[in-house]
Design a protein around this motif. Structure first.
Motif, short mmCIF file in Angstrom:
data_model
loop_
_atom_site.label_atom_id
_atom_site.label_comp_id
_atom_site.label_asym_id
_atom_site.label_seq_id
_atom_site.Cartn_x
_atom_site.Cartn_y
_atom_site.Cartn_z
N LEU A 1 4.14 13.47 42.28
CA LEU A 1 5.18 14.29 42.91
C LEU A 1 6.39 13.49 43.34
N VAL B 1 6.51 22.26 41.20
CA VAL B 1 6.53 23.14 42.37
C VAL B 1 5.16 23.76 42.64
N LYS C 1 7.57 23.25 49.15
CA LYS C 1 7.51 21.82 48.84
C LYS C 1 8.52 21.03 49.67
N TRP D 1 7.47 17.99 52.00
CA TRP D 1 8.18 16.70 51.91
C TRP D 1 8.71 16.26 53.28
#
Length: 489
Positions: free
Chosen positions: A317, A379, A410, A414
């Motif tokens: 990711l 995603v 997401k 993050w």
């Protein structure tokens, strides 16, 4: 432990008994010595049913599900003051000077002194239970408050006006608040309680050292406010919570509520509703499990996934994370805006807020960067962030926005990972500094967190060669607090 629960609608609810049974069963883990339910009908009659036994046994036995009512106060008991008898079960219906019904959760440690004081003033205290004491105490002062003229309540009205509250409040409510504040000043211990006058709208509750939650919602029977010692029972009805702090009381009807101080100068407020990030499935026992411990053990893989998600970087990711980092200001701006929607209530308000976020230049820049970099496939299809419940609610309102909401999910992940990694680095540095300077490192925790701290001590010893001291708050306060040094952590 014990637990109380209350529910208020505008009109008579023929299904109030079914609601009461479901709420009481959610409290069963807090007390199974006795169960009780009191109902106030819209013609102001009190019906009380209580008996020794757990909710799962008592509710069917007493046909609580068949009761009707406009207001409900219930209790499950884990006996402390008084033996396990029907008389000592709660709620308590008193009418020595004025009719009230109420229940409590917790302990009032000066019960014997207060019982003598109340008896001398003409109260017939029929049980050995401290819950009856608080109801009689309120009754004593509430009866005395009936003779107060409106002018004698002026100091409360001034406090109400100073709070900037526009909606009027009846004199009767102020009289009950005066009585509750005086009763609270006489008690010693920690407790939560709910009490109602059948002649006065609503229910009054006290948060004085024990857990208490309240929420507002609506269902097929109309608007309601629910209150409980247990968050699960509130979340089973609504995720719109009324913030309650320690040392506060609340008066509520089906959609009106007023929070007030229990001690010191009178203070009133009408706090804004807060949407819980939890749903009832996060806190209740799932049907496939018989015990909470079994459910907790089975949740370990999900817990490990959470740790991996936030404490470690996932190389797969990283491209997406790097894009977010390049547009960190836009990510922070839009995630703040989307999470602020938790303070909005009503479908129209939620939809308007979401569309405002997704039409902003900041969001358009993020979305364009993801598309241009070919990173959209990172995603995923499931919501996994701390804002999952809010994002699911928004997706249900506008299914066409689901892909945008998944990307926002997401962004939220993050942002939290970024903060967690920063804090973890700061903690690691602080631990190294404490160890180098000869300081001691204490891990202070309770419950399962204490067990985690004890496990951590094993790993710190085996892997980092750094001694740490796991302790619960009582141990820390009694064994180490006065020995803390400047280099300790």
């Amino acid at each position: 432990m014990c637990g109380i629960v209350s529910l208020s609608y505008k009109d008579e609810n023929p299904s109030m008994g079914k609601e009461a049974e479901a709420l009481l069963k959610r409290l069963e883990y807090r007390g199974y010595d006795s169960t009780g339910a009191s109902f106030i009908s819209d013609d102001k009659r009190i019906t009380l049913r209580k008996q020794v036994g757990a909710p799962s046994k008592v509710c069917p036995l007493l046909h609580i599900d068949q009761c009707s009512g406009q207001r409900f106060i219930g209790q499950v008991r884990w006996a402390t003051y008084g033996s396990v008898t029907d008389v000592n079960s709660q709620p308590h219906h008193v009418r020595c000077k004025i009719e009230l019904v109420g229940a409590h959760n917790g302990n009032i440690s000066n019960t014997d002194t207060l019982k003598s004081w109340l008896t001398a003033r003409g109260h017939a205290v029929v049980s050995d239970n401290d819950g009856e004491i608080i109801v009689h105490l309120i009754e004593e002062h509430y009866a005395a408050a009936q003779s107060l003229a409106s002018s004698e309540l002026a100091y409360l009205r001034r406090a109400y006006a100073n709070a900037g509250l526009a909606e009027g409040v009846p004199d009767g409510v102020l009289r009950m608040i005066e009585a509750i504040r005086k009763a609270e000043s006489l008690t010693e211990g920690s407790y939560a309680a709910a009490v109602a006058d059948p002649q006065l709208p609503g229910v009054f509750a006290i948060k004085s050292g024990s857990s208490l939650y309240a929420g507002m919602g609506s269902d097929s029977h109309g608007d309601f406010i629910v209150l409980s010692s247990d968050l699960t029972s509130v979340l089973s009805k609504t995720r719109a919570l009324i913030p309650l702090a320690e040392g506060e009381g609340i008066w509520f009807t089906e959609k009106q509520y007023l929070v007030f101080s229990l001690q010191g100068q009178p203070f009133f407020s009408h706090p804004r509703l807060k949407r819980s990030k939890l749903s009832v499935k996060d806190t209740q026992l799932s049907p496939e499990y018989q015990h909470y411990m079994e459910q907790e053990i089975s949740s370990s893989p999900n817990n490990i996934s959470q740790v991996l998600r936030y404490y470690f970087r996932d190389p797969a990711l990283e491209p997406l994370s790097e894009l977010f980092e390049e547009r960190k200001d836009e990510c922070k701006e839009t995630s703040d805006l989307i999470t602020s929607l938790a303070d909005r209530f009503g479908n129209d308000a939620l939809l308007a807020g979401m569309h405002e976020v997704f039409s902003s230049s900041a969001w358009n820049e993020i979305e364009a960067r993801v598309q241009n970099a070919g990173a959209a496939h990172f995603v995923g299809q499931d919501f996994i962030s701390d804002e999952t419940e809010l994002l699911k609610e928004l997706a249900a309102l506008d299914p066409q926005a689901r892909s945008k909401l998944l990307l926002m999910d997401k962004v939220v992940v993050w942002r939290k990972r970024r903060a967690v990694l920063r804090y973890t680095g700061e903690l690691k540095n602080a631990i190294h500094e404490a160890a180098r300077s000869g300081g001691r490192i204490y891990l202070v925790a309770s419950g399962t967190s204490y067990h985690a701290a004890m496990t951590a001590a094993y790993f710190f010893n085996q892997m980092a060669r750094i001694p740490v001291y796991p302790c619960n708050p009582g141990i820390f306060r009694s064994m180490y607090f006065n020995c803390l040094g400047a280099n300790d952590l």
